[in-house]
Enzyme design. Sequence first.
Site, short mmCIF file in Angstrom:
data_model
loop_
_atom_site.label_atom_id
_atom_site.label_comp_id
_atom_site.label_asym_id
_atom_site.label_seq_id
_atom_site.Cartn_x
_atom_site.Cartn_y
_atom_site.Cartn_z
CB CYS A 100 -88.17 6.02 -52.85
SG CYS A 100 -87.32 4.50 -52.41
CB CYS A 114 -86.66 4.86 -45.08
SG CYS A 114 -86.07 3.56 -46.21
CB CYS A 164 -86.59 8.71 -46.54
SG CYS A 164 -85.87 9.25 -48.11
CB CYS A 179 -71.66 10.98 -53.04
SG CYS A 179 -70.16 10.98 -52.07
CB CYS A 220 -69.32 7.80 -53.57
SG CYS A 220 -70.34 6.99 -52.32
CB CYS A 231 -69.61 4.80 -48.09
SG CYS A 231 -70.32 6.22 -47.24
NE ARG A 252 -68.67 11.89 -46.20
CZ ARG A 252 -68.84 10.83 -47.00
NH1 ARG A 252 -70.01 10.30 -47.15
NH2 ARG A 252 -67.81 10.34 -47.65
N1 SAM Z 1 -82.35 4.88 -51.76
C1 SAM Z 1 -81.06 4.48 -51.42
C2 SAM Z 1 -80.99 3.81 -50.06
O1 SAM Z 1 -81.82 4.04 -49.22
O2 SAM Z 1 -80.06 3.02 -49.86
C3 SAM Z 1 -80.03 5.61 -51.45
C4 SAM Z 1 -80.40 6.98 -50.98
S1 SAM Z 1 -80.86 7.15 -49.27
C5 SAM Z 1 -81.58 8.71 -49.24
C6 SAM Z 1 -79.30 7.25 -48.43
C7 SAM Z 1 -79.30 7.46 -46.96
O3 SAM Z 1 -79.62 8.80 -46.64
C8 SAM Z 1 -80.25 6.66 -46.10
O4 SAM Z 1 -79.83 5.37 -45.89
C9 SAM Z 1 -80.24 7.45 -44.81
O5 SAM Z 1 -79.25 6.96 -43.95
C10 SAM Z 1 -79.92 8.88 -45.27
N2 SAM Z 1 -81.07 9.78 -45.04
C11 SAM Z 1 -82.19 9.84 -45.79
N3 SAM Z 1 -83.06 10.75 -45.28
C12 SAM Z 1 -82.46 11.28 -44.19
C13 SAM Z 1 -82.84 12.25 -43.24
N4 SAM Z 1 -84.03 12.85 -43.28
N5 SAM Z 1 -81.98 12.58 -42.26
C14 SAM Z 1 -80.77 11.97 -42.19
N6 SAM Z 1 -80.35 11.04 -43.06
C15 SAM Z 1 -81.18 10.69 -44.05
FE1 SF4 Z 2 -86.09 5.24 -50.65
FE2 SF4 Z 2 -85.42 7.15 -48.98
FE3 SF4 Z 2 -85.51 4.66 -48.12
FE4 SF4 Z 2 -83.56 5.41 -49.86
S1 SF4 Z 2 -83.85 6.12 -47.75
S2 SF4 Z 2 -84.83 3.55 -49.93
S3 SF4 Z 2 -84.69 6.92 -51.05
S4 SF4 Z 2 -87.26 5.86 -48.87
#
Ligand code: SAM
Ligand code: SF4
Length: 352
Positions: free
Chosen positions: A59, A63, A66, A103, A134, A194, A266
């Site tokens: 990606c 973030c 992530c 989801c 979802c 959500c 949740r």
């Molecule tokens: N890429 C898309 C986005 O960011 O909107 C969808 C997938 S993203 C992985 C969805 C959510 O997963 C993120 O917004 C975050 O809140 C949660 N998430 C991702 N990594 C995480 C982690 N290590 N611990 C807890 N929540 C996490």
């Molecule tokens: Fe990409 Fe992870 Fe951020 Fe979603 S949460 S936009 S998968 S880096």
Amino acid sequence: MSASHTTDIRHDWSRKEVLALFNQPFNDLMFQAQVVHRQHFNPNEVQLSTLLSIKTGACPEDCKYCPQSARYDTGLEKEKLLAVEQVIKEAKAARASGATRFCMGAAWRSPKDKDMPVVAEMVRQVKALGLETCMTLGMLEAEQARLLADAGLDYYNHNLDTSPEYYGEIITTRTYEDRLNTLDNVRQAGMKVCAGGIVGMGEGEKDRAGLLMQLANLPHHPESVPINMLVKVAGTPLDSQEDLDPFDFLRTIAVARILMPKSHVRLSAGREEMNDQMQALAFMAGANSIFYCEKLLTTPNPKANSDMELLSRLGIRPETRQVERDSLEEARALQRAVAEMETDHLFYNAVN
Ligand code: SAM
Ligand code: SF4
Ligand code: DTB
């Protein structure tokens, strides 16, 4: 605070009020959350959602939490968008194990136009199995949201993640405003929202309050509010973040319940690190939904049998689908009406 005041559906919470909720003695906060919870939900039911990563890793976003960001070396194997048949196979397994919602998550900044027909087909086929659908695919344009809604998508997940003030510490490649716009596009397209966030990222209580305040002050409360406890993944900038006090996590759930009385809250990522007692307290605080699958998107989650065992020890039943419940009630009302008509002639009408 009067009982009616605590149960009003409000969209005008101030930070001071939300912080005051957080800062009550723990038992008072839990009690208040329980009262609100019981006014709107059966406290012995939890909704089960199964999560599947339909496109993993690589990606472009940054973030900090992530494991799927291409910027961090987390040793994750990236995968292209799954084939529709593969997704359907997983959805059937989810349905067989008792989930009511499926989801699908993609590690995208936003979906490309060429991906839209494929994800729309996933929605159509998963929905045809009788599951709620979802998706979480990143930012959505209005047109993309309409396309997903037309395909029958029930919910779109897009998290605010944290407070507007702390947000810049966590993500720099998209703004808070971008996220709010996506939520607006989802709502305008007629889908259920959500939206939640992550705690344990080094934020303060004022940020947890700020996140919940943002969610509760949206024009409509999100129907589903995932509260994630940070899953610390080696290689991400937050991998050695200090643990959040578990009571602060529970307080966040309880305040979410009080601010958004009719929403499903949740208990999301992080359950693998929580013992049974902690999860039971989260349900007491008002959480009434979980991710029910052995893997979240890329990290482990409790096994289905241990979840079922925990729910059974607590006397909690998996929630049946709302539509099913509604149509069941309709069917029962119809049955009653027919029975009344059939028995009417058996009784002498004393009024006439
Ligand atoms: N890429 C898309 C986005 O960011 O909107 C969808 C997938 S993203 C992985 C969805 C959510 O997963 C993120 O917004 C975050 O809140 C949660 N998430 C991702 N990594 C995480 C982690 N290590 N611990 C807890 N929540 C996490
Ligand atoms: Fe990409 Fe992870 Fe951020 Fe979603 S949460 S936009 S998968 S880096
Ligand atoms: C949400 O709020 N939590 C889920 C879902 N929405 C998509 C994701 C949790 C991801 C945890 C880290 C991982 O497994 O990659």
